[in-house]
Write a protein that holds these residues in place. Structure first.
Motif, PDB file in Angstrom:
ATOM      1  N   SER A   1       0.827  -1.211   0.000  1.00 34.22           N
ATOM      2  CA  SER A   1       0.000   0.000   0.000  1.00 34.22           C
ATOM      3  C   SER A   1       0.863   1.263   0.000  1.00 34.22           C
ATOM      4  O   SER A   1       0.502   2.265  -0.625  1.00 34.22           O
ATOM      5  N   ALA A   2       2.008   1.217   0.654  1.00 38.46           N
ATOM      6  CA  ALA A   2       2.910   2.377   0.641  1.00 38.46           C
ATOM      7  C   ALA A   2       3.490   2.584  -0.760  1.00 38.46           C
ATOM      8  O   ALA A   2       3.621   3.717  -1.225  1.00 38.46           O
ATOM      9  N   MET A   3       3.808   1.469  -1.441  1.00 38.84           N
ATOM     10  CA  MET A   3       4.345   1.558  -2.803  1.00 38.84           C
ATOM     11  C   MET A   3       3.297   2.161  -3.745  1.00 38.84           C
ATOM     12  O   MET A   3       3.608   3.057  -4.530  1.00 38.84           O
ATOM     13  N   THR A   4       2.061   1.664  -3.675  1.00 37.84           N
ATOM     14  CA  THR A   4       1.030   2.179  -4.585  1.00 37.84           C
ATOM     15  C   THR A   4       0.672   3.625  -4.239  1.00 37.84           C
ATOM     16  O   THR A   4       0.399   4.418  -5.135  1.00 37.84           O
ATOM     17  N   ALA A   5       0.709   3.972  -2.967  1.00 36.48           N
ATOM     18  CA  ALA A   5       0.425   5.361  -2.575  1.00 36.48           C
ATOM     19  C   ALA A   5       1.511   6.304  -3.087  1.00 36.48           C
ATOM     20  O   ALA A   5       1.212   7.405  -3.570  1.00 36.48           O
ATOM     21  N   PHE A   6       2.769   5.888  -2.991  1.00 30.62           N
ATOM     22  CA  PHE A   6       3.844   6.736  -3.508  1.00 30.62           C
ATOM     23  C   PHE A   6       3.741   6.868  -5.026  1.00 30.62           C
ATOM     24  O   PHE A   6       3.903   7.957  -5.571  1.00 30.62           O
ATOM     25  N   ALA A   7       3.442   5.763  -5.705  1.00 31.51           N
ATOM     26  CA  ALA A   7       3.268   5.807  -7.164  1.00 31.51           C
ATOM     27  C   ALA A   7       2.138   6.769  -7.531  1.00 31.51           C
ATOM     28  O   ALA A   7       2.256   7.550  -8.478  1.00 31.51           O
ATOM     29  N   ALA A   8       1.045   6.718  -6.774  1.00 29.58           N
ATOM     30  CA  ALA A   8      -0.082   7.620  -7.030  1.00 29.58           C
ATOM     31  C   ALA A   8       0.333   9.072  -6.837  1.00 29.58           C
ATOM     32  O   ALA A   8      -0.073   9.959  -7.601  1.00 29.58           O
ATOM     33  N   ALA A   9       1.171   9.332  -5.839  1.00 26.81           N
ATOM     34  CA  ALA A   9       1.657  10.699  -5.606  1.00 26.81           C
ATOM     35  C   ALA A   9       2.546  11.172  -6.756  1.00 26.81           C
ATOM     36  O   ALA A   9       2.620  12.370  -7.041  1.00 26.81           O
ATOM     37  N   CYS A  10       3.198  10.237  -7.452  1.00 30.61           N
ATOM     38  CA  CYS A  10       4.063  10.569  -8.587  1.00 30.61           C
ATOM     39  C   CYS A  10       3.271  10.800  -9.878  1.00 30.61           C
ATOM     40  O   CYS A  10       3.793  11.377 -10.837  1.00 30.61           O
ATOM     41  N   ALA A  11       2.031  10.343  -9.925  1.00 26.15           N
ATOM     42  CA  ALA A  11       1.229  10.391 -11.149  1.00 26.15           C
ATOM     43  C   ALA A  11       1.127  11.779 -11.778  1.00 26.15           C
ATOM     44  O   ALA A  11       1.316  11.918 -12.990  1.00 26.15           O
ATOM     45  N   PRO A  12       0.856  12.842 -11.015  1.00 28.26           N
ATOM     46  CA  PRO A  12       0.755  14.165 -11.657  1.00 28.26           C
ATOM     47  C   PRO A  12       2.051  14.613 -12.345  1.00 28.26           C
ATOM     48  O   PRO A  12       2.009  15.358 -13.315  1.00 28.26           O
ATOM     49  N   VAL A  13       3.176  14.157 -11.843  1.00 28.34           N
ATOM     50  CA  VAL A  13       4.474  14.518 -12.425  1.00 28.34           C
ATOM     51  C   VAL A  13       4.709  13.772 -13.734  1.00 28.34           C
ATOM     52  O   VAL A  13       5.128  14.352 -14.739  1.00 28.34           O
ATOM     53  N   LEU A  14       4.414  12.476 -13.739  1.00 29.43           N
ATOM     54  CA  LEU A  14       4.774  11.611 -14.863  1.00 29.43           C
ATOM     55  C   LEU A  14       3.733  11.569 -15.977  1.00 29.43           C
ATOM     56  O   LEU A  14       4.024  11.087 -17.067  1.00 29.43           O
ATOM     57  N   LYS A  15       2.549  12.083 -15.741  1.00 23.18           N
ATOM     58  CA  LYS A  15       1.461  11.931 -16.713  1.00 23.18           C
ATOM     59  C   LYS A  15       1.708  12.627 -18.045  1.00 23.18           C
ATOM     60  O   LYS A  15       1.087  12.299 -19.041  1.00 23.18           O
ATOM     61  N   GLN A  16       2.630  13.582 -18.086  1.00 26.67           N
ATOM     62  CA  GLN A  16       2.887  14.314 -19.326  1.00 26.67           C
ATOM     63  C   GLN A  16       3.518  13.448 -20.416  1.00 26.67           C
ATOM     64  O   GLN A  16       3.518  13.812 -21.577  1.00 26.67           O
ATOM     65  N   GLY A  17       4.052  12.307 -20.036  1.00 33.31           N
ATOM     66  CA  GLY A  17       4.637  11.407 -21.021  1.00 33.31           C
ATOM     67  C   GLY A  17       6.144  11.459 -21.044  1.00 33.31           C
ATOM     68  O   GLY A  17       6.746  12.499 -20.815  1.00 33.31           O
ATOM     69  N   GLY A  18       6.741  10.321 -21.301  1.00 41.10           N
ATOM     70  CA  GLY A  18       8.187  10.171 -21.336  1.00 41.10           C
ATOM     71  C   GLY A  18       8.531   8.712 -21.136  1.00 41.10           C
ATOM     72  O   GLY A  18       7.656   7.844 -21.147  1.00 41.10           O
ATOM     73  N   LEU A  19       9.788   8.446 -20.936  1.00 41.52           N
ATOM     74  CA  LEU A  19      10.287   7.082 -20.848  1.00 41.52           C
ATOM     75  C   LEU A  19      10.858   6.812 -19.458  1.00 41.52           C
ATOM     76  O   LEU A  19      11.793   7.480 -19.029  1.00 41.52           O
TER      77      LEU A  19
END
Length: 159
Positions: A9-27
């Motif tokens: 749950s901590a891993m998925t929560a951190f990933a969710a917190a990263c979503a706004p940063v990474l959503k623009q697209g990239g590798l």
């Protein structure tokens, strides 16, 4: 920078917190041993970006495509890739050229075909916890790293 996380749950929560940063697209290359949490991170990120269903590891299909509202995610797992040239046959350049966020597990299997990642996220399995490290190889990756550093600081304060 890095962050230590305990539990799925901590891993998925951190990933969710990263979503706004990474959503623009990239590798993004996701590195780590079997069971380290690469797919768990991907699932948390993809669901935070709006996917309602299950997020399975694309171990056998090589890629799962998620056209979402406001972004497009392509999740690759190259673990079973026999030869990097197979990426050319599956149209890897088409995926990379569509401004999608491409998450690639086992990217080392595509050496010589894949371009440099914007962000490399390494996950170390420490038994009861995971330690995530990130580094950039591009200007976009550097921007992401700076933002992830801030997220990790605020995330640790809350966790």
């Amino acid at each position: 920078m890095s962050i230590r996380l305990t539990g799925e749950s901590a891993m998925t929560a951190f990933a969710a917190a990263c979503a706004p940063v990474l959503k623009q697209g990239g590798l993004v290359f996701l590195e780590g041993t079997l069971g380290a949490g690469k797919t768990t991170f991907s699932r948390g990120l993809i669901q935070a970006l709006g996917h309602q269903g299950a997020v399975k590891s694309p171990t056998y299909t090589l890629v799962e495509d998620y056209p979402l509202d406001g972004c497009h995610v392509c999740h690759f797992d190259l673990y079973r890739l026999g030869d990097p040239e197979e990426l050319e046959f599956m149209g890897i350049r088409d995926y990379l050229d569509q401004n999608a966020l491409c998450l690639i597990e086992w990217a080392d299997k595509g050496h010589g075909i894949l371009p440099a990642a914007d962000l490399v996220l390494s996950i170390d399995d420490l038994g009861d916890s995971r330690e995530l490290h990130w580094q950039s190889a591009t200007a976009l990756g550097q921007q992401w790293c700076e933002q992830l550093d801030q997220i990790s600081k605020s995330f640790e304060e809350v966790a």
